[in-house]
Design a protein around this motif. Sequence first.
Motif, PDB file in Angstrom:
ATOM      1  N   ASN A  62     -18.872   5.698   6.217  1.00 21.88           N
ATOM      2  CA  ASN A  62     -20.408   5.580   6.106  1.00 21.88           C
ATOM      3  C   ASN A  62     -20.845   4.316   5.914  1.00 21.88           C
ATOM      4  O   ASN A  62     -20.339   3.637   4.842  1.00 21.88           O
ATOM      5  N   SER A  63     -21.882   3.798   6.684  1.00 17.06           N
ATOM      6  CA  SER A  63     -22.540   2.525   6.593  1.00 17.06           C
ATOM      7  C   SER A  63     -23.368   2.685   5.139  1.00 17.06           C
ATOM      8  O   SER A  63     -23.605   1.537   4.815  1.00 17.06           O
ATOM      9  N   ASN A  64     -23.860   3.599   4.976  1.00 12.97           N
ATOM     10  CA  ASN A  64     -24.590   3.641   3.569  1.00 12.97           C
ATOM     11  C   ASN A  64     -23.659   3.550   2.507  1.00 12.97           C
ATOM     12  O   ASN A  64     -22.515   3.367   2.451  1.00 12.97           O
ATOM     13  N   TYR A  65     -24.526   3.117   1.315  1.00 10.66           N
ATOM     14  CA  TYR A  65     -23.800   2.788   0.081  1.00 10.66           C
ATOM     15  C   TYR A  65     -24.487   3.149  -1.132  1.00 10.66           C
ATOM     16  O   TYR A  65     -25.597   3.322  -0.952  1.00 10.66           O
ATOM     17  N   ILE A  66     -23.718   3.280  -2.444  1.00 15.43           N
ATOM     18  CA  ILE A  66     -24.313   3.304  -3.407  1.00 15.43           C
ATOM     19  C   ILE A  66     -24.239   2.235  -4.580  1.00 15.43           C
ATOM     20  O   ILE A  66     -23.025   1.684  -4.470  1.00 15.43           O
ATOM     21  N   ARG A  67     -25.171   1.671  -5.106  1.00 14.01           N
ATOM     22  CA  ARG A  67     -24.920   0.766  -6.065  1.00 14.01           C
ATOM     23  C   ARG A  67     -25.323   1.332  -7.416  1.00 14.01           C
ATOM     24  O   ARG A  67     -26.584   1.735  -7.813  1.00 14.01           O
ATOM     25  N   ASN A  68     -24.310   1.392  -8.330  1.00 12.06           N
ATOM     26  CA  ASN A  68     -24.244   2.008  -9.509  1.00 12.06           C
ATOM     27  C   ASN A  68     -25.445   1.195 -10.428  1.00 12.06           C
ATOM     28  O   ASN A  68     -25.288   0.058 -10.810  1.00 12.06           O
ATOM     29  N   GLU A  69     -26.279   1.837 -10.895  1.00 11.40           N
ATOM     30  CA  GLU A  69     -27.593   0.997 -11.719  1.00 11.40           C
ATOM     31  C   GLU A  69     -27.003   0.539 -13.036  1.00 11.40           C
ATOM     32  O   GLU A  69     -27.235  -0.338 -13.503  1.00 11.40           O
ATOM     33  N   GLN A  70     -25.911   1.222 -13.550  1.00 13.10           N
ATOM     34  CA  GLN A  70     -25.328   0.868 -14.987  1.00 13.10           C
ATOM     35  C   GLN A  70     -24.412  -0.466 -14.609  1.00 13.10           C
ATOM     36  O   GLN A  70     -24.443  -1.263 -15.322  1.00 13.10           O
ATOM     37  N   THR A  71     -23.558  -0.203 -13.816  1.00 11.64           N
ATOM     38  CA  THR A  71     -22.554  -1.336 -13.681  1.00 11.64           C
ATOM     39  C   THR A  71     -22.441  -2.214 -12.587  1.00 11.64           C
ATOM     40  O   THR A  71     -22.029  -3.205 -12.418  1.00 11.64           O
TER      41      THR A  71
END
Length: 427
Positions: free
Chosen positions: A32-41
């Motif tokens: 998947n080209s999408n991603y998540i950036r964890n707000e805490q870390t």
Amino acid sequence: MTYTSPAVVIDNGSYTTKAGFSSDDLPSLVFNSNYIRNEQTQQVIIGDEEMESHNDQEVMKLLDNGLVYDFDNLEHNWQYVYNNIDNHNSIDPKEFPLVVTEQPWNTTKNKMKACQIAFENLEVPIFSLVKNPLAQLYRCGKSTGLVIDIGSSVVSVTPILDGVIQSKCAFHSKYAGDFLNLHVLNYLESKTPVSNLLPAQFSNASTSFKQYYMSHNILQEFKNLSFNYQIKNYQLYSHDYIRVSDQPSFLDYLSDPTLNKLPHIQIPVPTLDKPESQGLTNLVYLSLKNLENTLLPQNNDGVSTNRYHRFIDIFKNLLSNVLITGGTSAANGLPDSVINNLKLLTQTYFPNYPFSYSIQQIRPNNTENAEIWDRQFGAWLGACNLASMLNDTDEKSNSAKIALDNWFVTKADYEELGEDLVAEKFK
């Protein structure tokens, strides 16, 4: 100079990223080209399973309108490739050439940013940006053709003559697979509440994750089933069924985006001076009309006989090599429909030229699976073909030198010449 290591080839699509070594038959990584950036870390999370385990976080897009706009996270995408490309083992980017695909409408600013990541951050020895439609056409052994790419976020029409993209005659719009998703979702919402479409485990997920999951799983699955198998019933995650025997011909919306109004979404009125407002059929018309005006300009003296015949020969060659590609083009019957519309279009708007009988679609010569792979991975496979020239040890063919002179920039040349070289080599 011949390189012994195969190149790493990356095709960043709006839907998925395809990556692998140029010596591979198929990409070893499709993610998947999408991603998540964890707000805490602030950790960047890539991959379907990893993203599902962080479904309370916001899902981010890497591309828009077919172009990378989030270069801070493009490096994470490429680094993910280097960490997993060798059977999920990592490799050193300093030891392998890198080839990345791009859209013809990519900007010089974007090209420079891509080069900065490649040479300054990853420190690759040699780098190339290969245009998608050119790679796809070369993959078929052609240098002239009309490439119609129906992807996830963008549909594009690109005429190529003798290996040169006719930029002023190439057009694209957002009326592609994701646009069909909006219609599919609107239709399914008329059958059952949206909450019934999602697995119960994602009931508390973030809004953007729900939208991402809906698009990449439920809507994609429904399109595959309905476009290719004409299903009458669709099974929900609850194991209940909904009747879908009255589903419309969603593919028609590719050619005419105004055919069915969507609630809460304003579709701009199509105008000829704004190609991005047009559906697929009109994009093809605009491409051919602009090509006619370019190759056959009229003046007070008319057009010479020789020039007219040359124009006819070019158009015949172009239209006898129509390449229909992209993930959405795998829908059953869509390529044949595009060809039929193209024949009707030439008969209607170019009646003075004998074009329609010469229109032919480029098809793989071997198996049905090969045609599916070429539609999904055509740009990646074509880029691999070009990258493999670096490994050619035959001095008589001179392929490695041709590739270096025309398509690649070395780290040393980049450090010496910088932006001017990038702008010239990847124009």
